[in-house]
Design an enzyme around this catalytic site. Sequence first.
Site, PDB file in Angstrom:
ATOM      1  N   HIS A 144      -1.184  -1.563  -4.211  1.00 16.09           N
ATOM      2  CA  HIS A 144      -2.442  -1.154  -3.586  1.00 16.09           C
ATOM      3  C   HIS A 144      -2.482   0.372  -3.459  1.00 16.09           C
ATOM      4  CE1 HIS A 144      -5.974  -2.128  -1.094  1.00 16.09           C
ATOM      5  NE2 HIS A 144      -5.614  -1.124  -0.301  1.00 16.09           N
TER       6      HIS A 144
ATOM      7  N   ASP B 282      -6.538  -6.422   4.324  1.00 16.97           N
ATOM      8  CA  ASP B 282      -5.927  -5.086   4.309  1.00 16.97           C
ATOM      9  C   ASP B 282      -5.976  -4.460   5.696  1.00 16.97           C
ATOM     10  OD1 ASP B 282      -5.102  -2.506   3.703  1.00 16.97           O
ATOM     11  OD2 ASP B 282      -6.857  -2.014   2.476  1.00 16.97           O
TER      12      ASP B 282
ATOM     13  N   SER C  84       0.840  -1.201   0.000  1.00 12.53           N
ATOM     14  CA  SER C  84       0.000   0.000   0.000  1.00 12.53           C
ATOM     15  C   SER C  84       0.871   1.245   0.000  1.00 12.53           C
ATOM     16  CB  SER C  84      -0.904   0.008   1.235  1.00 12.53           C
ATOM     17  OG  SER C  84      -1.489   1.293   1.360  1.00 12.53           O
TER      18      SER C  84
ATOM     19  N   MET D 267     -12.163   4.075  -0.987  1.00  8.96           N
ATOM     20  CA  MET D 267     -12.844   4.311   0.298  1.00  8.96           C
ATOM     21  C   MET D 267     -13.559   5.644   0.162  1.00  8.96           C
ATOM     22  SD  MET D 267      -9.817   3.023   2.814  1.00  8.96           S
ATOM     23  CE  MET D 267      -8.580   3.280   1.568  1.00  8.96           C
TER      24      MET D 267
ATOM     25  N   MET E  10     -11.473  -5.959   5.279  1.00  8.08           N
ATOM     26  CA  MET E  10     -10.688  -4.975   6.034  1.00  8.08           C
ATOM     27  C   MET E  10     -10.359  -5.556   7.412  1.00  8.08           C
ATOM     28  SD  MET E  10     -10.081  -2.450   4.102  1.00  8.08           S
ATOM     29  CE  MET E  10      -9.186  -1.518   5.361  1.00  8.08           C
TER      30      MET E  10
ATOM     31  N   HIS F 124      -8.284   0.807  -4.241  1.00  6.64           N
ATOM     32  CA  HIS F 124      -9.233   0.603  -3.147  1.00  6.64           C
ATOM     33  C   HIS F 124      -9.963   1.918  -2.900  1.00  6.64           C
ATOM     34  CE1 HIS F 124      -9.613  -0.345   1.482  1.00  6.64           C
ATOM     35  NE2 HIS F 124     -10.787  -0.318   0.875  1.00  6.64           N
TER      36      HIS F 124
ATOM     37  N   MET G 151      -9.190   7.946  -0.683  1.00  2.00           N
ATOM     38  CA  MET G 151     -10.063   8.350   0.432  1.00  2.00           C
ATOM     39  C   MET G 151     -10.639   9.737   0.155  1.00  2.00           C
ATOM     40  SD  MET G 151      -7.663   7.321   3.605  1.00  2.00           S
ATOM     41  CE  MET G 151      -6.659   5.845   3.613  1.00  2.00           C
TER      42      MET G 151
ATOM     43  N   ASP H  59      -4.760   3.436  -2.206  1.00  2.75           N
ATOM     44  CA  ASP H  59      -5.896   3.776  -1.343  1.00  2.75           C
ATOM     45  C   ASP H  59      -6.449   5.148  -1.686  1.00  2.75           C
ATOM     46  OD1 ASP H  59      -6.163   1.583   0.544  1.00  2.75           O
ATOM     47  OD2 ASP H  59      -4.175   2.146   1.265  1.00  2.75           O
TER      48      ASP H  59
HETATM   49  C1  DX5 Z   1      -6.411   1.607   5.454  1.00  2.00           C
HETATM   50  C2  DX5 Z   1      -5.951   1.286   4.061  1.00  2.00           C
HETATM   51  C3  DX5 Z   1      -4.808   0.352   4.028  1.00  2.00           C
HETATM   52  C4  DX5 Z   1      -3.549   0.841   4.675  1.00  2.00           C
HETATM   53  C5  DX5 Z   1      -2.799  -0.359   5.186  1.00  2.00           C
HETATM   54  O1  DX5 Z   1      -7.592   2.314   5.378  1.00  2.00           O
HETATM   55  O2  DX5 Z   1      -7.003   0.721   3.312  1.00  2.00           O
HETATM   56  O3  DX5 Z   1      -4.536  -0.077   2.694  1.00  2.00           O
HETATM   57  O4  DX5 Z   1      -2.712   1.571   3.819  1.00  2.00           O
HETATM   58  O5  DX5 Z   1      -1.688   0.088   5.861  1.00  2.00           O
HETATM   59  P1  DX5 Z   1      -0.994  -0.757   7.015  1.00  2.00           P
HETATM   60  O6  DX5 Z   1      -0.443  -1.982   6.365  1.00  2.00           O
HETATM   61  O7  DX5 Z   1       0.058   0.170   7.523  1.00  2.00           O
HETATM   62  O8  DX5 Z   1      -2.045  -1.076   8.034  1.00  2.00           O
HETATM   63 ZN    ZN Z   2      -6.541  -0.262   1.355  1.00  2.00          ZN
END
Ligand code: DX5
Ligand code: ZN
Length: 222
Positions: A34, A176, A9, A69, A138, A67, A38, A36
Amino acid sequence: MRKIIISPSILAADIMALGRDVISSEKAGAQYLHIDIMDGHFVPNLSYGPDVVKALRPISNQVFDVHLMISDPLFYAESFAKAGADIITVHYEAIDNPIEVAKKLHSLGVKAGLSIKPKTPAEEIFEYLPYFDLILVMTVEPGFGGQSYIEEMNDKIAVLRAEIDKLDKEIDLEVDGGIGPKNVAMPISAGANVIVSGSAVFKAENPAQAIADMKAFNNNVL
Ligand code: DX5
Ligand code: ZN
C-alpha cells in the site's frame, strides 16, 4: 471463507531503509503493497510522488496498491500507472464523475479503486460499485498513520460487503487505518478482504509475525 490479503502501508516503514522493509514484507507473505500519496491539499500531509513507486517497482512483485489522497487524481493517474501501479484508488470526495474516472483508470491498464472517508455514507457509492475493482473504506480520517480504528466503520464495511455480494463480480473490499493483529477481527468479520496495515506491521517488533497473524485470521478463528 474469504482469502485475506495484507497490504502493508509504507507510510510507517523506515524511510531510510524503504527497500529493505518492502522486500521483507513480500517475504513475509504480504501480497499487496500500500503506497499512500498525499498532496497537502486533499489531506493535510505530504508524502511521495510517482518516482517512489518507480524506484520500488524492480524490487517487488507485490501488487502495488496506490492510494491517491489528492485533489486532482486524474491529472496524476497516468504518471502512477507508468511508474508501476497495479491498482489506483481515488477518493470519491475528490472527483465529480466516478464512472468516467473508472474508465480512465482502466484505459491506463490499472485496476480502479474508489475510497470513501469515514463521514461519507456507503449508500452514496452503491451505484458506482460495478465500475470498480476495489472499494476502500477508510477506518481513520485520511492523512496520517498511527491513528485509532473508528469502530463505527464496521457497519459500513458490512453494508458494502452485502451490496458487493449482490453483484456478479469480484470486487475487493479494503480497509485502511488503525488496523493490526489485535483488532483485525472487526473488519474481517464485517466482510473486508484486503487489510491495509502500517504501524502495526512496520513498527512491530516482528513485522513478519504481524503479517502472518492477520493473514491467518480467517483460518484460525472464523
Ligand atoms: C492514512 C493512510 C493509511 C495509513 C495507515 O491516511 O491512508 O494507509 O498509512 O496507517 P496505520 O495502519 O498506522 O493506521
Ligand atoms: Zn492508505
